[in-house]
Motif scaffolding. Sequence first.
Motif, PDB file in Angstrom:
ATOM      1  N   GLU A  25      -0.143  -1.522  -3.174  1.00  0.00           N
ATOM      2  CA  GLU A  25       1.277  -1.302  -3.467  1.00  0.00           C
ATOM      3  C   GLU A  25       1.560  -1.336  -4.964  1.00  0.00           C
ATOM      4  O   GLU A  25       0.868  -2.005  -5.735  1.00  0.00           O
ATOM      5  CB  GLU A  25       2.132  -2.370  -2.764  1.00  0.00           C
ATOM      6  CG  GLU A  25       1.995  -2.297  -1.253  1.00  0.00           C
ATOM      7  CD  GLU A  25       3.028  -3.115  -0.497  1.00  0.00           C
ATOM      8  OE1 GLU A  25       4.041  -3.534  -1.104  1.00  0.00           O
ATOM      9  OE2 GLU A  25       2.814  -3.319   0.713  1.00  0.00           O
ATOM     10  N   GLY A  40       9.205   7.577  -7.383  1.00  0.00           N
ATOM     11  CA  GLY A  40       8.827   6.537  -6.447  1.00  0.00           C
ATOM     12  C   GLY A  40       9.003   7.038  -5.030  1.00  0.00           C
ATOM     13  O   GLY A  40       9.527   8.143  -4.807  1.00  0.00           O
ATOM     14  N   ILE A  41       8.593   6.203  -4.074  1.00  0.00           N
ATOM     15  CA  ILE A  41       8.717   6.568  -2.656  1.00  0.00           C
ATOM     16  C   ILE A  41       9.752   5.682  -1.952  1.00  0.00           C
ATOM     17  O   ILE A  41       9.994   5.847  -0.765  1.00  0.00           O
ATOM     18  CB  ILE A  41       7.346   6.501  -1.937  1.00  0.00           C
ATOM     19  CG1 ILE A  41       6.707   5.113  -2.089  1.00  0.00           C
ATOM     20  CG2 ILE A  41       6.420   7.591  -2.465  1.00  0.00           C
ATOM     21  CD1 ILE A  41       5.448   4.915  -1.249  1.00  0.00           C
ATOM     22  N   LEU A  90       2.090   4.632   5.686  1.00  0.00           N
ATOM     23  CA  LEU A  90       2.790   4.360   4.415  1.00  0.00           C
ATOM     24  C   LEU A  90       4.291   4.153   4.617  1.00  0.00           C
ATOM     25  O   LEU A  90       4.912   3.349   3.912  1.00  0.00           O
ATOM     26  CB  LEU A  90       2.514   5.518   3.432  1.00  0.00           C
ATOM     27  CG  LEU A  90       3.111   5.365   2.036  1.00  0.00           C
ATOM     28  CD1 LEU A  90       2.645   4.071   1.360  1.00  0.00           C
ATOM     29  CD2 LEU A  90       2.758   6.571   1.166  1.00  0.00           C
ATOM     30  N   HIS A 135       8.362  -3.126   2.240  1.00  0.00           N
ATOM     31  CA  HIS A 135       8.449  -3.449   0.808  1.00  0.00           C
ATOM     32  C   HIS A 135       9.923  -3.428   0.369  1.00  0.00           C
ATOM     33  O   HIS A 135      10.378  -4.319  -0.364  1.00  0.00           O
ATOM     34  CB  HIS A 135       7.605  -2.421   0.036  1.00  0.00           C
ATOM     35  CG  HIS A 135       7.657  -2.517  -1.453  1.00  0.00           C
ATOM     36  ND1 HIS A 135       6.548  -2.799  -2.222  1.00  0.00           N
ATOM     37  CD2 HIS A 135       8.664  -2.325  -2.350  1.00  0.00           C
ATOM     38  CE1 HIS A 135       6.871  -2.796  -3.495  1.00  0.00           C
ATOM     39  NE2 HIS A 135       8.166  -2.500  -3.607  1.00  0.00           N
ATOM     40  N   GLU A 136      10.672  -2.412   0.839  1.00  0.00           N
ATOM     41  CA  GLU A 136      12.085  -2.290   0.415  1.00  0.00           C
ATOM     42  C   GLU A 136      12.939  -3.380   1.052  1.00  0.00           C
ATOM     43  O   GLU A 136      13.831  -3.937   0.395  1.00  0.00           O
ATOM     44  CB  GLU A 136      12.630  -0.897   0.750  1.00  0.00           C
ATOM     45  CG  GLU A 136      11.890   0.269   0.112  1.00  0.00           C
ATOM     46  CD  GLU A 136      11.646   0.111  -1.377  1.00  0.00           C
ATOM     47  OE1 GLU A 136      12.473  -0.514  -2.068  1.00  0.00           O
ATOM     48  OE2 GLU A 136      10.601   0.600  -1.858  1.00  0.00           O
ATOM     49  N   HIS A 143      12.709  -6.466  -0.847  1.00  0.00           N
ATOM     50  CA  HIS A 143      13.580  -6.497  -2.040  1.00  0.00           C
ATOM     51  C   HIS A 143      14.962  -7.063  -1.679  1.00  0.00           C
ATOM     52  O   HIS A 143      15.585  -7.755  -2.482  1.00  0.00           O
ATOM     53  CB  HIS A 143      13.773  -5.091  -2.610  1.00  0.00           C
ATOM     54  CG  HIS A 143      12.708  -4.659  -3.579  1.00  0.00           C
ATOM     55  ND1 HIS A 143      12.407  -5.355  -4.716  1.00  0.00           N
ATOM     56  CD2 HIS A 143      11.882  -3.570  -3.579  1.00  0.00           C
ATOM     57  CE1 HIS A 143      11.445  -4.734  -5.385  1.00  0.00           C
ATOM     58  NE2 HIS A 143      11.093  -3.646  -4.708  1.00  0.00           N
ATOM     59  N   LEU A 168       8.502  -0.220  -8.746  1.00  0.00           N
ATOM     60  CA  LEU A 168       9.171   0.282  -9.946  1.00  0.00           C
ATOM     61  C   LEU A 168       9.725  -0.875 -10.784  1.00  0.00           C
ATOM     62  O   LEU A 168       9.971  -0.698 -11.974  1.00  0.00           O
ATOM     63  CB  LEU A 168      10.290   1.251  -9.547  1.00  0.00           C
ATOM     64  CG  LEU A 168       9.794   2.494  -8.773  1.00  0.00           C
ATOM     65  CD1 LEU A 168      10.970   3.300  -8.255  1.00  0.00           C
ATOM     66  CD2 LEU A 168       8.877   3.359  -9.640  1.00  0.00           C
ATOM     67  N   SER A 169       9.875  -2.055 -10.177  1.00  0.00           N
ATOM     68  CA  SER A 169      10.358  -3.230 -10.905  1.00  0.00           C
ATOM     69  C   SER A 169       9.221  -4.101 -11.426  1.00  0.00           C
ATOM     70  O   SER A 169       9.477  -5.141 -12.061  1.00  0.00           O
ATOM     71  CB  SER A 169      11.274  -4.065 -10.001  1.00  0.00           C
ATOM     72  OG  SER A 169      12.405  -3.300  -9.639  1.00  0.00           O
TER      73      SER A 169
HETATM   74  O1  K1U Z   1      10.376  -0.362  -4.322  1.00  0.00           O
HETATM   75  C1  K1U Z   1       9.796   0.192  -5.242  1.00  0.00           C
HETATM   76  O2  K1U Z   1       9.648  -0.377  -6.287  1.00  0.00           O
HETATM   77  C2  K1U Z   1       9.235   1.576  -5.064  1.00  0.00           C
HETATM   78  C3  K1U Z   1       7.761   1.575  -4.770  1.00  0.00           C
HETATM   79  C4  K1U Z   1       7.582   1.599  -3.269  1.00  0.00           C
HETATM   80  C5  K1U Z   1       6.225   1.339  -2.700  1.00  0.00           C
HETATM   81  C6  K1U Z   1       5.072   1.852  -3.254  1.00  0.00           C
HETATM   82  C7  K1U Z   1       3.838   1.613  -2.657  1.00  0.00           C
HETATM   83  C8  K1U Z   1       3.751   0.884  -1.513  1.00  0.00           C
HETATM   84  C9  K1U Z   1       4.904   0.349  -0.984  1.00  0.00           C
HETATM   85  C10 K1U Z   1       6.140   0.599  -1.563  1.00  0.00           C
HETATM   86  C11 K1U Z   1       7.167   2.813  -5.440  1.00  0.00           C
HETATM   87  O3  K1U Z   1       7.528   3.887  -5.126  1.00  0.00           O
HETATM   88  S1  K1U Z   1       5.971   2.567  -6.651  1.00  0.00           S
HETATM   89  C12 K1U Z   1       5.503   4.246  -7.079  1.00  0.00           C
HETATM   90  C13 K1U Z   1       4.653   4.896  -6.057  1.00  0.00           C
HETATM   91  O4  K1U Z   1       4.092   4.244  -5.210  1.00  0.00           O
HETATM   92  C14 K1U Z   1       4.490   6.372  -6.053  1.00  0.00           C
HETATM   93  C15 K1U Z   1       5.037   7.162  -7.026  1.00  0.00           C
HETATM   94  C16 K1U Z   1       4.869   8.537  -6.989  1.00  0.00           C
HETATM   95  C17 K1U Z   1       4.147   9.122  -5.987  1.00  0.00           C
HETATM   96  C18 K1U Z   1       3.571   8.346  -5.020  1.00  0.00           C
HETATM   97  C19 K1U Z   1       3.740   6.977  -5.045  1.00  0.00           C
END
Ligand code: K1U
Length: 178
Positions: free
Chosen positions: A92, A44-45, A129, A136-137, A140, A95-96
């Motif tokens: 978006e 994830g990011i 991004l 986004h975080e 949460h 992970l949840s």
């Molecule tokens: O908070 C989380 O659940 C993590 C989420 C964050 C996020 C993703 C996209 C836009 C806003 C915030 C993720 O990381 S989902 C996975 C993902 O986006 C990713 C995974 C591997 C490489 C690139 C992206």
Amino acid sequence: MALLPILTAPAPVLKQKASLVDTVTPDIRQLLEDMLETMYAAPGIGLAAPQIGISKRLIVVDVAGKDDEKKPYRMINPTLAWVSEEDSTYEEGCLSVPQHYADVVRPAAIRVEYLDETGNHQSLEADGLLATCIQHEIDHLDGILFIDHLSALKRNIILRKLLKAQHKEKAPQEREKM
Ligand code: K1U
Ligand code: ZN
């Protein structure tokens, strides 16, 4: 270092407002490292502490591409000090909320203030991004998921599919107990 299990919706902790961290202790620093390890492994990011069942205002973020040098941010008690009037839309994921993606509109640029892992105040301006991921975080930490930015219809479709997938993942003996 430890890999931590990531909770999925509708886990109640994901809907709670997380508590402020009052002191940056070695335990908090270790938790941030474990969160980064968990985030990279997912992959994830970003990751927020409530996603691993800890209702504290801690997030980690790294939006560097896979061929670029890592650029991890560890943020304690992050707050949005400024948001742009201009919006941007990103597809978006979360992970949840595994396997679901949707366009979310948010301010295009932000200034976030936070404590770093040494307890020092930091201020960061971000766009693209990085700005989207930090928002986004922080959501949460306030019990908000990206699906809460969608219409009730779209959100309920995603939630129903998530529950169905979780039901299928359960072993038959576990299902019998339900
Ligand atoms: O908070 C989380 O659940 C993590 C989420 C964050 C996020 C993703 C996209 C836009 C806003 C915030 C993720 O990381 S989902 C996975 C993902 O986006 C990713 C995974 C591997 C490489 C690139 C992206
Ligand atoms: Zn998320």
